[in-house]
Design a protein around this motif. Structure first.
Motif, short mmCIF file in Angstrom:
data_model
loop_
_atom_site.label_atom_id
_atom_site.label_comp_id
_atom_site.label_asym_id
_atom_site.label_seq_id
_atom_site.Cartn_x
_atom_site.Cartn_y
_atom_site.Cartn_z
N VAL A 1 0.37 -0.97 -7.81
CA VAL A 1 1.11 -1.41 -6.63
C VAL A 1 2.59 -1.49 -6.97
N ARG A 2 2.92 -2.02 -8.14
CA ARG A 2 4.33 -2.11 -8.56
C ARG A 2 4.92 -0.72 -8.74
N ALA A 3 4.13 0.23 -9.26
CA ALA A 3 4.63 1.59 -9.46
C ALA A 3 4.88 2.30 -8.13
N LEU A 4 4.06 1.99 -7.13
CA LEU A 4 4.18 2.65 -5.83
C LEU A 4 5.25 2.02 -4.93
N THR A 5 5.55 0.76 -5.18
CA THR A 5 6.51 0.04 -4.34
C THR A 5 7.64 -0.49 -5.21
N SER A 6 8.58 -1.13 -4.59
CA SER A 6 9.68 -1.75 -5.33
C SER A 6 9.45 -3.24 -5.49
N LEU A 7 8.20 -3.66 -5.43
CA LEU A 7 7.87 -5.08 -5.51
C LEU A 7 7.93 -5.58 -6.94
N GLY A 8 8.28 -6.84 -7.08
CA GLY A 8 8.25 -7.49 -8.38
C GLY A 8 6.82 -7.88 -8.71
N LEU A 9 6.64 -8.46 -9.90
CA LEU A 9 5.30 -8.81 -10.35
C LEU A 9 4.64 -9.83 -9.43
N LYS A 10 5.36 -10.88 -9.05
CA LYS A 10 4.77 -11.91 -8.20
C LYS A 10 4.41 -11.36 -6.82
N GLU A 11 5.31 -10.56 -6.23
CA GLU A 11 5.04 -10.01 -4.91
C GLU A 11 3.84 -9.06 -4.95
N ALA A 12 3.76 -8.24 -6.01
CA ALA A 12 2.64 -7.31 -6.14
C ALA A 12 1.33 -8.08 -6.32
N LYS A 13 1.36 -9.14 -7.13
CA LYS A 13 0.16 -9.95 -7.33
C LYS A 13 -0.26 -10.62 -6.02
N ASP A 14 0.70 -11.16 -5.28
CA ASP A 14 0.39 -11.79 -3.99
C ASP A 14 -0.20 -10.78 -3.02
N LEU A 15 0.32 -9.55 -3.03
CA LEU A 15 -0.20 -8.51 -2.15
C LEU A 15 -1.65 -8.18 -2.51
N VAL A 16 -1.93 -8.04 -3.81
CA VAL A 16 -3.29 -7.72 -4.25
C VAL A 16 -4.23 -8.90 -3.97
N ASP A 17 -3.74 -10.12 -4.13
CA ASP A 17 -4.58 -11.30 -3.85
C ASP A 17 -4.86 -11.45 -2.37
N VAL B 1 -0.06 -1.51 1.53
CA VAL B 1 0.77 -1.22 0.35
C VAL B 1 1.96 -0.35 0.75
N LEU B 2 1.70 0.71 1.50
CA LEU B 2 2.75 1.61 1.96
C LEU B 2 2.61 1.80 3.46
N GLU B 3 3.74 1.85 4.17
CA GLU B 3 3.72 2.04 5.61
C GLU B 3 4.49 3.31 5.97
N LYS B 4 3.96 4.03 6.94
CA LYS B 4 4.61 5.20 7.52
C LYS B 4 5.10 6.19 6.47
N VAL B 5 4.17 6.63 5.63
CA VAL B 5 4.49 7.64 4.63
C VAL B 5 3.81 8.95 5.01
N ALA B 6 4.26 10.02 4.41
CA ALA B 6 3.68 11.34 4.66
C ALA B 6 2.24 11.39 4.14
N LYS B 7 1.48 12.35 4.66
CA LYS B 7 0.06 12.45 4.30
C LYS B 7 -0.13 12.66 2.80
N ASP B 8 0.67 13.55 2.19
CA ASP B 8 0.49 13.81 0.76
C ASP B 8 0.83 12.58 -0.08
#
Length: 126
Positions: free
Chosen positions: A78-94, A100-107
């Motif tokens: 999640v951190r590699a795919l986004t610009s989130l910090g460790l706490k934000e990424a952990k909160d997202l996963v929890d 995780v990603l919004e309005k991205v291309a299909k590929d």
């Protein structure tokens, strides 16, 4: 407090993460009792609307539905795919299900899904 110009406000918003920006929008909506949704255009209803050919979707959301057994690897992805910090990424996963990603291309959505699934997560692309 000096009044900020529109360009200065946009520059400030550029520094925010997606989660911080989402929290700001919620606070703005509550403070001013408004909804930040795009207006819905009135179109034909009934069978005529259904008869139109559906447009091909070109923007996708990657939604994390379960973290799985390897939660730390999922947080790293999640951190590699986004610009989130460790706490934000952990909160997202929890807080699954979470976008995780919004309005991205299909590929890009498919690559993100593959990376998260390789880390042990369950993911859907909408």
């Amino acid at each position: 407090m000096a009044k900020l110009s529109q360009d200065e406000l946009l520059a400030q918003f550029e520094t925010l993460t997606l989660i911080e920006l989402s929290e700001f929008v919620k606070a703005f909506e509550e403070k001013f009792d408004v909804k930040a949704a795009a207006p819905v255009a009135a179109g034909p209803a009934g069978p005529a609307a259904v008869a139109d050919a559906p447009e091909e979707q070109d923007e996708f959301d990657v939604v994390l539905t379960a973290a799985g057994d390897k939660k730390i690897q999922v947080i790293k992805e999640v951190r590699a795919l986004t610009s989130l910090g460790l706490k934000e990424a952990k909160d997202l996963v929890d807080g699954v299900p979470a976008t995780v990603l919004e309005k991205v291309a299909k590929d890009a959505a498919e690559k993100a899904k593959a990376a998260l699934e390789a880390a042990g997560a369950s993911v859907t692309v909408k």
